[in-house]
Design an enzyme around this catalytic site. Structure first.
Site, short mmCIF file in Angstrom:
data_model
loop_
_atom_site.label_atom_id
_atom_site.label_comp_id
_atom_site.label_asym_id
_atom_site.label_seq_id
_atom_site.Cartn_x
_atom_site.Cartn_y
_atom_site.Cartn_z
CB THR A 1 -0.76 -49.75 41.15
OG1 THR A 1 0.25 -50.66 40.72
CG2 THR A 1 -1.71 -49.56 39.98
CG ASP A 2 4.66 -50.34 40.80
OD1 ASP A 2 3.61 -51.01 40.70
OD2 ASP A 2 5.75 -50.84 41.15
CD GLU A 3 0.66 -54.12 38.68
OE1 GLU A 3 0.04 -54.57 37.71
OE2 GLU A 3 0.73 -54.69 39.78
CE1 TYR B 1 -5.32 -53.11 39.90
CE2 TYR B 1 -3.05 -53.50 39.23
CZ TYR B 1 -3.96 -53.01 40.15
OH TYR B 1 -3.52 -52.40 41.30
CE LYS C 1 -5.59 -48.59 41.24
NZ LYS C 1 -6.52 -48.33 42.38
P1 NAD Z 1 -7.86 -56.17 47.48
O1 NAD Z 1 -8.36 -56.82 46.24
O2 NAD Z 1 -7.26 -57.01 48.56
O3 NAD Z 1 -9.07 -55.36 48.16
C1 NAD Z 1 -9.97 -54.61 47.43
C2 NAD Z 1 -11.16 -54.28 48.33
O4 NAD Z 1 -12.06 -53.43 47.59
C3 NAD Z 1 -11.98 -55.51 48.73
O5 NAD Z 1 -12.29 -55.44 50.11
C4 NAD Z 1 -13.25 -55.41 47.89
O6 NAD Z 1 -14.39 -55.97 48.52
C5 NAD Z 1 -13.39 -53.89 47.75
N1 NAD Z 1 -14.15 -53.50 46.56
C6 NAD Z 1 -13.99 -53.95 45.28
N2 NAD Z 1 -14.89 -53.38 44.47
C7 NAD Z 1 -15.63 -52.54 45.25
C8 NAD Z 1 -16.71 -51.65 44.98
N3 NAD Z 1 -17.21 -51.53 43.75
N4 NAD Z 1 -17.23 -50.95 46.00
C9 NAD Z 1 -16.74 -51.07 47.25
N5 NAD Z 1 -15.73 -51.91 47.58
C10 NAD Z 1 -15.18 -52.62 46.58
O7 NAD Z 1 -6.87 -55.05 46.99
P2 NAD Z 1 -5.53 -54.50 47.68
O8 NAD Z 1 -4.39 -55.33 47.27
O9 NAD Z 1 -5.79 -54.24 49.13
O10 NAD Z 1 -5.40 -53.09 46.90
C11 NAD Z 1 -6.03 -51.93 47.41
C12 NAD Z 1 -5.71 -50.77 46.50
O11 NAD Z 1 -4.30 -50.58 46.43
C13 NAD Z 1 -6.17 -50.99 45.06
O12 NAD Z 1 -6.68 -49.77 44.58
C14 NAD Z 1 -4.90 -51.39 44.31
O13 NAD Z 1 -4.97 -50.99 42.97
C15 NAD Z 1 -3.86 -50.60 45.08
N6 NAD Z 1 -2.50 -51.18 45.09
C16 NAD Z 1 -2.30 -52.47 45.45
C17 NAD Z 1 -1.00 -52.97 45.53
C18 NAD Z 1 -0.72 -54.38 45.98
O14 NAD Z 1 0.45 -54.81 45.98
N7 NAD Z 1 -1.71 -55.15 46.44
C19 NAD Z 1 0.08 -52.15 45.20
C20 NAD Z 1 -0.17 -50.82 44.82
C21 NAD Z 1 -1.46 -50.35 44.79
P1 TYD Z 2 0.82 -60.73 41.72
O1 TYD Z 2 0.96 -61.06 43.17
O2 TYD Z 2 -0.39 -61.18 40.99
O3 TYD Z 2 1.03 -59.17 41.60
P2 TYD Z 2 1.25 -58.23 40.27
O4 TYD Z 2 0.88 -59.02 39.07
O5 TYD Z 2 0.29 -57.12 40.53
O6 TYD Z 2 2.68 -57.81 40.32
O7 TYD Z 2 2.08 -61.34 40.96
C1 TYD Z 2 3.39 -60.99 41.31
C2 TYD Z 2 4.33 -61.65 40.32
O8 TYD Z 2 4.26 -63.07 40.52
C3 TYD Z 2 3.96 -61.44 38.87
O9 TYD Z 2 5.15 -61.32 38.10
C4 TYD Z 2 3.21 -62.69 38.47
C5 TYD Z 2 3.87 -63.76 39.33
N1 TYD Z 2 3.01 -64.89 39.74
C6 TYD Z 2 3.44 -66.20 39.52
O10 TYD Z 2 4.52 -66.45 38.97
N2 TYD Z 2 2.62 -67.22 39.92
C7 TYD Z 2 1.42 -67.00 40.53
O11 TYD Z 2 0.71 -67.97 40.86
C8 TYD Z 2 1.01 -65.64 40.76
C9 TYD Z 2 -0.31 -65.35 41.43
C10 TYD Z 2 1.85 -64.62 40.35
#
Ligand code: NAD
Ligand code: TYD
Length: 341
Positions: A127-129, A155, A159
């Site tokens: 992630t970019d985070e 988090y 990562k």
């Molecule tokens: P999510 O929370 O929706 O899904 C995570 C999945 O991983 C779930 O199905 C969960 O059951 C599974 N999981 C968790 N712990 C596990 C374990 N110990 N063993 C096996 N399975 C396990 O997450 P997401 O938003 O789909 O993110 C997926 C990946 O992409 C993550 O690595 C996250 O850091 C990365 N990512 C997410 C975003 C975003 O905007 N959501 C952006 C950049 C990167």
């Molecule tokens: P989120 O979807 O949790 O993603 P991330 O923290 O990984 O960027 O949150 C996106 C942005 O929205 C973040 O700045 C936090 C804000 N946020 C709210 O203001 N209210 C909410 O209820 C949630 C879940 C997030």
């Protein structure tokens, strides 16, 4: 050519979108989803994939060395793509330990099995985070792959820890790995604890929309399918040890996103409620995607205006999916599907 790809975390948001993307794009590939179904994993998300003979699901924890080894020995994957993670910043502030276990130790465990069995390719979805945040008053600044790691939340620190291990394994053992660092994704199957789905669902119920702090924090939103396309390109490219930033130059403040959702759903702005800010809340994320554009020819296809429209329509058409989550019924889905097996 036929390949077998293991997708960990494929019952979550991005992993499931990736599975559908790959089954469609590469109809001859075998896809195996490894997921232990935490609160964020929902097997009903994979209902359609489960009808495809080229797809199978394995309920397994990525921290389970023996279980993963047994599966990889039998399935002989060509590529492992690791999406499995604890992914919610707010939860990481409350319970950091599980983030270290899954995101760092789980990644290490997967890589150790891959090394032992000489699996030819590993891709870490990051992630970019990991770069921390950028100031709001410097719109000229962007994250590049050379930006120092500077994580803010448990988090993002977990990562970042995993990323450092992947790069160290590459350097020390010549481990065949790549990393992608993507900005915030949105689209179908996004778990309703995250900003966009939470706001859509609360608005539909005429419930308050909780905006943290002043709502001016900026995220760089990318439609999930464009992220899937980027990973597909990276894992089919031969360069190893590379990190790629993925993002579409689409910066939006949280308050603007929330107002847009309300407008699209014809709901009043009076539903917006400013609440206490998140601890350590990152101000701005913004990706410079030059490397992946120039080296792999990747570009985002979906404009935000179209992507958010599609996403809202998807949530309106899939009430059954998110209502099951809100009610907690989805937790029984695995038992219903697999209980007797
Ligand atoms: P999510 O929370 O929706 O899904 C995570 C999945 O991983 C779930 O199905 C969960 O059951 C599974 N999981 C968790 N712990 C596990 C374990 N110990 N063993 C096996 N399975 C396990 O997450 P997401 O938003 O789909 O993110 C997926 C990946 O992409 C993550 O690595 C996250 O850091 C990365 N990512 C997410 C975003 C975003 O905007 N959501 C952006 C950049 C990167
Ligand atoms: P989120 O979807 O949790 O993603 P991330 O923290 O990984 O960027 O949150 C996106 C942005 O929205 C973040 O700045 C936090 C804000 N946020 C709210 O203001 N209210 C909410 O209820 C949630 C879940 C997030």
């Amino acid at each position: 050519m036929e390949k077998t790809i293991v997708v960990t975390g494929g019952a979550g948001f991005i992993g499931s979108n990736f599975i559908y993307y790959m089954l469609n794009k590469h109809p001859y590939y075998k896809i195996i989803c490894v997921d232990c179904l935490t609160y964020a994993g929902n097997l009903s998300t994979l209902k359609k994939a489960l009808e495809n003979p080229n797809f199978r699901f394995e309920k397994l924890n990525i921290c389970d060395y023996e279980g993963i080894k047994k599966l990889f020995k039998e399935a002989k994957p060509d590529i492992v793509v690791n999406f499995a993670a604890e992914s919610h910043v707010d939860r990481s502030i409350k319970t950091p330990e599980i983030f270290v276990d899954t995101n760092i130790k789980g990644t290490q465990n997967l890589m150790d099995v891959c090394r032992e069995l000489e699996i030819p390719r590993f891709h870490q979805v990051s992630t970019d985070e990991v770069y921390g945040d950028l100031p709001l008053d410097r719109p000229d600044l962007f994250f590049t792959e050379k930006t120092p790691i500077h994580a803010s939340s448990p988090y993002s620190a977990s990562k970042a820890g995993a990323d450092l291990l992947v790069l160290a394994y590459h350097r020390t053992y010549n481990f065949p790995a790549t990393i992608s660092r993507c900005s915030n994704n949105y689209g179908p199957y996004h778990f309703p604890e995250k900003l966009i789905p939470l706001m859509i669902i609360n608005a539909l119920h005429n419930k308050p929309l909780p905006v943290y702090g002043d709502g001016l924090n900026v995220r760089d939103w990318l439609y999930v399918e464009d992220h899937c396309k980027a990973i597909d390109m990276i894992i089919h490219d031969e360069h190893l040890g590379e990190v790629y930033n993925v993002g579409g130059h689409n910066e939006m403040s949280n308050i603007d996103i929330v107002k847009l959702i309300l407008k699209k759903l014809k709901k009043p702005e009076s539903l917006i409620t400013f609440v206490e800010d998140r601890k350590g809340h990152d101000r701005r994320y913004a990706i410079d995607p030059t490397k992946i554009k120039e080296q792999l020819g990747w570009y985002p296809e979906t404009k935000f205006a179209d992507g958010i429209e599609k996403t809202i329509k998807w949530y309106l058409a899939h009430e059954d999916w998110w209502k099951e989550i809100i009610s907690g019924d989805y937790k029984n889905y695995y038992e219903k599907m697999y209980g007797a097996k």
